[in-house]
Enzyme design. Structure first.
Site, mmCIF file in Angstrom:
data_model
loop_
_atom_site.group_PDB
_atom_site.id
_atom_site.type_symbol
_atom_site.label_atom_id
_atom_site.label_comp_id
_atom_site.label_asym_id
_atom_site.label_seq_id
_atom_site.Cartn_x
_atom_site.Cartn_y
_atom_site.Cartn_z
ATOM 1 N N SER A 91 37.540 -16.889 -5.966
ATOM 2 C CA SER A 91 38.194 -16.304 -6.703
ATOM 3 C C SER A 91 37.353 -15.560 -8.086
ATOM 4 O O SER A 91 37.933 -14.134 -7.604
ATOM 5 C CB SER A 91 38.290 -18.186 -8.232
ATOM 6 O OG SER A 91 39.024 -18.022 -9.175
ATOM 7 N N ARG A 120 40.274 -27.598 -6.404
ATOM 8 C CA ARG A 120 38.842 -27.836 -6.301
ATOM 9 C C ARG A 120 38.480 -29.082 -7.268
ATOM 10 O O ARG A 120 37.198 -29.583 -7.017
ATOM 11 C CB ARG A 120 38.068 -26.919 -6.930
ATOM 12 C CG ARG A 120 38.370 -25.596 -6.498
ATOM 13 C CD ARG A 120 37.837 -24.663 -6.644
ATOM 14 N NE ARG A 120 39.206 -23.359 -6.855
ATOM 15 C CZ ARG A 120 39.061 -22.433 -7.501
ATOM 16 N NH1 ARG A 120 37.643 -21.618 -7.547
ATOM 17 N NH2 ARG A 120 40.491 -22.145 -8.366
ATOM 18 N N GLU A 147 62.623 -22.677 -17.642
ATOM 19 C CA GLU A 147 62.312 -23.552 -16.282
ATOM 20 C C GLU A 147 63.987 -22.427 -14.934
ATOM 21 O O GLU A 147 63.841 -22.101 -14.911
ATOM 22 C CB GLU A 147 63.467 -24.874 -16.781
ATOM 23 C CG GLU A 147 62.882 -25.148 -17.709
ATOM 24 C CD GLU A 147 63.634 -26.460 -18.363
ATOM 25 O OE1 GLU A 147 64.720 -26.958 -18.051
ATOM 26 O OE2 GLU A 147 62.906 -27.490 -19.547
ATOM 27 N N HIS A 193 39.942 -27.656 -0.159
ATOM 28 C CA HIS A 193 38.668 -27.152 -0.623
ATOM 29 C C HIS A 193 37.984 -28.473 0.132
ATOM 30 O O HIS A 193 36.643 -28.320 0.937
ATOM 31 C CB HIS A 193 39.169 -27.155 -1.967
ATOM 32 C CG HIS A 193 37.405 -27.177 -2.262
ATOM 33 N ND1 HIS A 193 36.320 -26.239 -2.135
ATOM 34 C CD2 HIS A 193 37.113 -28.698 -3.240
ATOM 35 C CE1 HIS A 193 35.654 -26.860 -2.894
ATOM 36 N NE2 HIS A 193 35.935 -27.852 -3.490
ATOM 37 N N LYS A 232 20.746 -24.622 -3.020
ATOM 38 C CA LYS A 232 20.416 -23.587 -4.475
ATOM 39 C C LYS A 232 19.469 -24.976 -5.035
ATOM 40 O O LYS A 232 19.667 -25.855 -5.296
ATOM 41 C CB LYS A 232 22.057 -23.902 -5.713
ATOM 42 C CG LYS A 232 21.749 -22.723 -6.285
ATOM 43 C CD LYS A 232 22.840 -22.719 -7.228
ATOM 44 C CE LYS A 232 23.361 -21.793 -7.549
ATOM 45 N NZ LYS A 232 24.842 -21.560 -8.614
ATOM 46 N N GLY A 278 32.024 -14.783 -7.818
ATOM 47 C CA GLY A 278 30.643 -15.245 -8.292
ATOM 48 C C GLY A 278 30.428 -16.194 -8.011
ATOM 49 O O GLY A 278 28.303 -15.473 -7.191
ATOM 50 N N THR A 279 29.912 -16.510 -6.726
ATOM 51 C CA THR A 279 29.977 -17.612 -6.045
ATOM 52 C C THR A 279 29.519 -16.597 -4.635
ATOM 53 O O THR A 279 28.309 -16.587 -4.597
ATOM 54 C CB THR A 279 30.401 -18.563 -5.267
ATOM 55 O OG1 THR A 279 31.403 -19.312 -6.482
ATOM 56 C CG2 THR A 279 30.382 -19.423 -4.661
HETATM 57 C C1 R5P Z 1 33.075 -24.134 -5.193
HETATM 58 O O1 R5P Z 1 32.571 -24.853 -4.612
HETATM 59 C C2 R5P Z 1 34.467 -23.248 -3.890
HETATM 60 O O2 R5P Z 1 34.424 -24.032 -2.526
HETATM 61 C C3 R5P Z 1 34.054 -21.697 -4.084
HETATM 62 O O3 R5P Z 1 32.972 -21.459 -3.514
HETATM 63 C C4 R5P Z 1 35.027 -21.127 -5.491
HETATM 64 O O4 R5P Z 1 35.710 -22.098 -6.664
HETATM 65 C C5 R5P Z 1 34.877 -19.729 -5.808
HETATM 66 O O5 R5P Z 1 34.788 -19.366 -7.099
HETATM 67 P P1 R5P Z 1 34.277 -17.702 -7.447
HETATM 68 O O6 R5P Z 1 35.117 -16.991 -6.579
HETATM 69 O O7 R5P Z 1 35.210 -18.216 -9.027
HETATM 70 O O8 R5P Z 1 32.897 -17.815 -8.009
#
Ligand code: R5P
Length: 298
Positions: free
Chosen positions: A219, A96, A36, A129, A188, A222-223
């Protein structure tokens, strides 16, 4: 003005204090053996009751403990009679999950905003976001895509600013408009027969063009990596990536590098900075300072 820094944002807070001629109040922080958190604000000689108190923390890394630390600091300030509290949190976590996607889920973004908003006069964050979650006017969302694009322009020529999805369009538009550039977002589509996914820009042709992809968060990468690969297939020349919050988890940097990206521009909004030649950080302290001055003068 008095600034109470959280542990993720101490270095930034010292810089802010210099620029705002504010005084830093040190926070004693301990972790109890069971994990804590304990905090105590050292306020010697300060007029907490009359002054504006800026509580400044950011919530990555260690989102959960940063959140607890911040609300404990806020409670301590309130207990000491603080009335004009401005909360500065450049990175807000859990944003998110901004709606119930599947039955049984919470709207985490609302939960976090509610906890943080209690007792404050104003909140300031950077590129949340979904700005809809801040519909309460006590919060100001500071877009930084103008400074991100500015830094990215060193590496590209007459680029198109691209958002990886419709949700990121507004920040792409802001970044592009401040520099008189074209902008678009990616759509997409899934072929209902083959199941293949394709990504293409909504309206612009990017054949032979340089691209700056703008997103709020990277993050896992991947995106962005997926978007970069599709843009390369469509004939993009050089691709630079820019994001407000570069969490860069699970090998994100290498994933983006191997997708063919030349440079990743990140706003310096977090309590961590990655040391890799592909990354360039953009300072946002001046932008925060301007907004803090604006909201405290109202
Ligand atoms: C999603 O809507 C956010 O705007 C980012 O594109 C997403 O969170 C990126 O996450 P990651 O890098 O894991 O793909």
């Amino acid at each position: 003005m008095l600034i109470v820094p959280g542990s993720n944002f101490r270095t930034h807070a010292l810089e802010l204090a210099k620029k705002l001629s504010a005084k830093i109040l040190d926070v004693e922080k301990k972790i109890f053996p069971d994990g804590e958190i304990y905090v105590r604000i050292k306020s010697t000689g300060s007029n907490i009751r009359e002054d504006t108190i800026l509580i400044a923390n950011t919530m990555y890394p260690d989102q959960n403990s940063s959140l607890i630390e911040t609300v404990l600091i806020k409670d301590a300030v309130l207990n000491m009679g603080g009335r004009r509290i401005i909360l500065v949190v450049p990175y807000l976590p859990y944003m998110r999950q901004d709606k119930v996607f599947l039955e049984g889920e919470p709207v985490s973004a609302n939960v976090i905003i509610n906890i943080l908003s209690e007792g404050i006069e104003k909140g300031i964050t950077v590129d949340v976001h979904n700005p809809e979650v801040l519909k309460d006017r006590r919060w100001t969302n500071v877009l930084v895509s103008d400074v991100l694009v500015n830094a990215a322009l060193k590496y590209v020529s007459n680029p198109v600013i691209i958002a990886p999805d419709k949700g990121a369009f507004e920040r792409a538009r802001y970044g592009a408009n401040t520099h008189g550039l074209e902008f678009d977002y990616l759509i997409k589509e899934r072929d209902r027969v083959t199941g293949n996914v394709s990504i293409k820009p909504r309206a612009l042709s990017i054949e032979g063009r340089d691209i700056i992809i703008i997103d709020d968060i990277i993050s896992t990468g991947g995106t962005i990596a997926e978007a970069v690969r599709f843009l390369a297939r469509l004939g993009a020349r050089r691709v630079v990536v820019a994001a407000s919050h570069g969490l860069m988890v699970k090998g994100a940097i290498d994933k983006i590098r191997s997708a063919g990206v030349d440079k990743i521009i990140l706003a310096d909004t977090l309590g961590v900075k990655y040391n890799d030649p592909i990354i360039e950080y953009v300072d946002i302290i001046d932008k925060l300072k301007d907004v803090i001055e604006e909201v405290t003068q109202k």
